[in-house]
Motif scaffolding. Structure first.
Motif, PDB file in Angstrom:
ATOM      1  N   SER A  21       0.822  -1.209   0.000  1.00 62.13           N
ATOM      2  CA  SER A  21       0.000   0.000   0.000  1.00 62.13           C
ATOM      3  C   SER A  21       0.857   1.262   0.000  1.00 62.13           C
ATOM      4  N   ALA A  22       2.070   1.146   0.580  1.00 62.33           N
ATOM      5  CA  ALA A  22       2.977   2.289   0.654  1.00 62.33           C
ATOM      6  C   ALA A  22       3.860   2.402  -0.593  1.00 62.33           C
ATOM      7  N   GLY A  23       3.633   1.510  -1.550  1.00 65.11           N
ATOM      8  CA  GLY A  23       4.378   1.585  -2.800  1.00 65.11           C
ATOM      9  C   GLY A  23       5.614   0.709  -2.891  1.00 65.11           C
ATOM     10  N   PHE A  24       5.832  -0.126  -1.876  1.00 66.76           N
ATOM     11  CA  PHE A  24       6.990  -1.016  -1.898  1.00 66.76           C
ATOM     12  C   PHE A  24       6.642  -2.355  -2.558  1.00 66.76           C
ATOM     13  N   VAL A  25       7.651  -2.982  -3.123  1.00 65.79           N
ATOM     14  CA  VAL A  25       7.500  -4.342  -3.617  1.00 65.79           C
ATOM     15  C   VAL A  25       8.001  -5.240  -2.495  1.00 65.79           C
ATOM     16  N   ALA A  26       7.160  -6.135  -2.012  1.00 64.33           N
ATOM     17  CA  ALA A  26       7.527  -6.975  -0.875  1.00 64.33           C
ATOM     18  C   ALA A  26       7.118  -8.423  -1.108  1.00 64.33           C
ATOM     19  N   GLU A  27       7.890  -9.322  -0.525  1.00 67.09           N
ATOM     20  CA  GLU A  27       7.578 -10.745  -0.612  1.00 67.09           C
ATOM     21  C   GLU A  27       7.776 -11.378   0.760  1.00 67.09           C
ATOM     22  N   GLY A  28       6.788 -12.149   1.204  1.00 66.12           N
ATOM     23  CA  GLY A  28       6.858 -12.780   2.511  1.00 66.12           C
ATOM     24  C   GLY A  28       7.195 -14.255   2.420  1.00 66.12           C
ATOM     25  N   PHE A  29       7.868 -14.756   3.452  1.00 69.01           N
ATOM     26  CA  PHE A  29       8.264 -16.164   3.497  1.00 69.01           C
ATOM     27  C   PHE A  29       7.904 -16.745   4.855  1.00 69.01           C
ATOM     28  N   GLU A  30       7.230 -17.881   4.837  1.00 69.02           N
ATOM     29  CA  GLU A  30       6.843 -18.537   6.081  1.00 69.02           C
ATOM     30  C   GLU A  30       8.008 -19.304   6.679  1.00 69.02           C
ATOM     31  N   ARG A  31       8.856 -19.857   5.827  1.00 64.84           N
ATOM     32  CA  ARG A  31       9.975 -20.664   6.288  1.00 64.84           C
ATOM     33  C   ARG A  31      11.315 -20.151   5.750  1.00 64.84           C
ATOM     34  N   PRO A  32      12.376 -20.251   6.548  1.00 65.68           N
ATOM     35  CA  PRO A  32      13.697 -19.812   6.122  1.00 65.68           C
ATOM     36  C   PRO A  32      14.175 -20.466   4.829  1.00 65.68           C
ATOM     37  N   SER A  33      13.818 -21.737   4.611  1.00 63.55           N
ATOM     38  CA  SER A  33      14.267 -22.424   3.400  1.00 63.55           C
ATOM     39  C   SER A  33      13.785 -21.710   2.139  1.00 63.55           C
ATOM     40  N   ALA A  34      12.531 -21.224   2.169  1.00 64.37           N
ATOM     41  CA  ALA A  34      11.990 -20.487   1.017  1.00 64.37           C
ATOM     42  C   ALA A  34      12.703 -19.142   0.861  1.00 64.37           C
ATOM     43  N   PHE A  35      13.037 -18.531   1.986  1.00 62.93           N
ATOM     44  CA  PHE A  35      13.768 -17.256   1.972  1.00 62.93           C
ATOM     45  C   PHE A  35      15.144 -17.428   1.331  1.00 62.93           C
ATOM     46  N   TRP A  36      15.857 -18.480   1.741  1.00 62.52           N
ATOM     47  CA  TRP A  36      17.188 -18.699   1.182  1.00 62.52           C
ATOM     48  C   TRP A  36      17.127 -18.994  -0.313  1.00 62.52           C
ATOM     49  N   ASP A  37      16.081 -19.683  -0.750  1.00 60.58           N
ATOM     50  CA  ASP A  37      15.907 -19.945  -2.182  1.00 60.58           C
ATOM     51  C   ASP A  37      15.749 -18.628  -2.947  1.00 60.58           C
ATOM     52  N   ALA A  38      14.951 -17.730  -2.373  1.00 52.52           N
ATOM     53  CA  ALA A  38      14.719 -16.433  -3.019  1.00 52.52           C
ATOM     54  C   ALA A  38      15.995 -15.598  -3.058  1.00 52.52           C
ATOM     55  N   MET A  39      16.818 -15.719  -2.020  1.00 52.48           N
ATOM     56  CA  MET A  39      18.065 -14.950  -1.952  1.00 52.48           C
ATOM     57  C   MET A  39      19.033 -15.340  -3.067  1.00 52.48           C
ATOM     58  N   GLU A  40      18.881 -16.556  -3.570  1.00 48.61           N
ATOM     59  CA  GLU A  40      19.740 -16.998  -4.672  1.00 48.61           C
ATOM     60  C   GLU A  40      19.418 -16.241  -5.956  1.00 48.61           C
ATOM     61  N   ASN A  41      18.176 -15.764  -6.064  1.00 50.12           N
ATOM     62  CA  ASN A  41      17.740 -15.083  -7.281  1.00 50.12           C
ATOM     63  C   ASN A  41      17.817 -13.562  -7.184  1.00 50.12           C
ATOM     64  N   GLU A  42      17.571 -13.028  -5.986  1.00 49.83           N
ATOM     65  CA  GLU A  42      17.570 -11.572  -5.835  1.00 49.83           C
ATOM     66  C   GLU A  42      17.915 -11.173  -4.403  1.00 49.83           C
ATOM     67  N   ILE A  43      18.832 -10.213  -4.274  1.00 47.77           N
ATOM     68  CA  ILE A  43      19.173  -9.659  -2.963  1.00 47.77           C
ATOM     69  C   ILE A  43      18.265  -8.451  -2.719  1.00 47.77           C
ATOM     70  N   PRO A  44      17.481  -8.443  -1.657  1.00 45.89           N
ATOM     71  CA  PRO A  44      16.530  -7.352  -1.418  1.00 45.89           C
ATOM     72  C   PRO A  44      17.201  -6.071  -0.922  1.00 45.89           C
ATOM     73  N   SER A  45      16.424  -4.990  -0.916  1.00 44.27           N
ATOM     74  CA  SER A  45      16.915  -3.714  -0.406  1.00 44.27           C
ATOM     75  C   SER A  45      16.858  -3.669   1.114  1.00 44.27           C
ATOM     76  N   LEU A  46      16.006  -4.512   1.696  1.00 44.50           N
ATOM     77  CA  LEU A  46      15.834  -4.552   3.144  1.00 44.50           C
ATOM     78  C   LEU A  46      15.181  -5.874   3.535  1.00 44.50           C
ATOM     79  N   ILE A  47      15.508  -6.364   4.732  1.00 44.93           N
ATOM     80  CA  ILE A  47      14.929  -7.620   5.227  1.00 44.93           C
ATOM     81  C   ILE A  47      14.277  -7.393   6.588  1.00 44.93           C
ATOM     82  N   LEU A  48      13.026  -7.834   6.719  1.00 50.88           N
ATOM     83  CA  LEU A  48      12.326  -7.860   8.000  1.00 50.88           C
ATOM     84  C   LEU A  48      12.401  -9.302   8.482  1.00 50.88           C
TER      85      LEU A  48
END
Length: 224
Positions: A21-48
């Motif tokens: 809603s604030a104009g950011f592109v964001a993706e959520g991950f329930e499990r760390p394994s999915a997060f690490w998979d995503a990190m292989e493809n793109e390094i984000p600007s910020l991590i929560l």
């Protein structure tokens, strides 16, 4: 792109919705394994990053991110349980830039995300700050104590630099929070105190340069 690692579906969906809603592109991950998979493809600007997670806890993930050349400077905000000072201190000591205690308001979280991204867009060239055995180079983002390099988180580095830029002057907690985090002091927020504590520890013998001005805030140097 902002990545959110949070196993609570309701929190993850609400945070993602708020960021979108604030104009950011964001993706959520329930499990760390999915997060690490995503990190292989793109390094984000910020991590929560939530601390309590299945498969692997947030502190372990934080340590891995900070030990990698590719991700050591990615801004990270920890999501911690309210009152868990241990998680906050350990998180900051291992490289987190900020933390938000649950339950948190979406507007507060959004303000912290914006402030952290704003501060990481780039730093102007500034002369080195030298105080006794302490040397800080903003242009190289480097800190040395007695000639040995000291590793600081982004927020710790910014806090130290701000105090040095105002050498000898007392900086209130409100001034420090507004300048570095982008929001004011509410009388209960201990973000500054926790950062000062870990900063002093990391600076070793030079930690004594940071003085506490009771009831007001902090200052550095003045007589050295």
């Amino acid at each position: 792109m902002i990545y959110l690692v949070e196993d609570d579906n309701s929190i993850r969906e609400l945070v993602a919705y708020t960021l979108h809603s604030a104009g950011f592109v964001a993706e959520g991950f329930e499990r760390p394994s999915a997060f690490w998979d995503a990190m292989e493809n793109e390094i984000p600007s910020l991590i929560l990053l939530d601390v309590m997670l299945p498969e692997e806890d947030g502190i372990s993930i934080l340590k891995k991110l900070r030990s990698s050349v590719k991700t050591k400077k990615v801004p990270i905000i920890l999501l911690t349980a309210r009152g868990s000072e241990y998680d906050k201190v350990i998180g900051l000591d291992n490289g987190a830039d900020d933390y938000v205690a649950k339950p948190f308001g979406m507007m507060e979280l959004l303000a912290r995300v914006k402030a952290l991204l704003r501060r990481t867009e780039g730093e102007a060239e500034v002369a080195e700050h030298v105080l006794g055995e302490l040397c800080v180079s903003p242009s190289r983002h480097e800190v040395t104590v007695e000639g040995k390099e000291v590793t600081l988180t982004l927020k710790e580095f910014e806090l130290l630099s701000l105090l040095l830029e105002n050498k000898g002057r007392v900086m209130t907690r409100d001034q420090l929070l507004n300048s570095i985090w982008g929001y004011g002091f509410d009388g209960e927020n201990r973000t500054i105190d926790v950062h000062i504590r870990t900063l002093r520890q990391k600076l070793g013998s030079c930690g004594q340069y940071i003085e506490t001005v009771r009831g007001i805030g902090y200052k550095i140097g003045g007589n050295q």
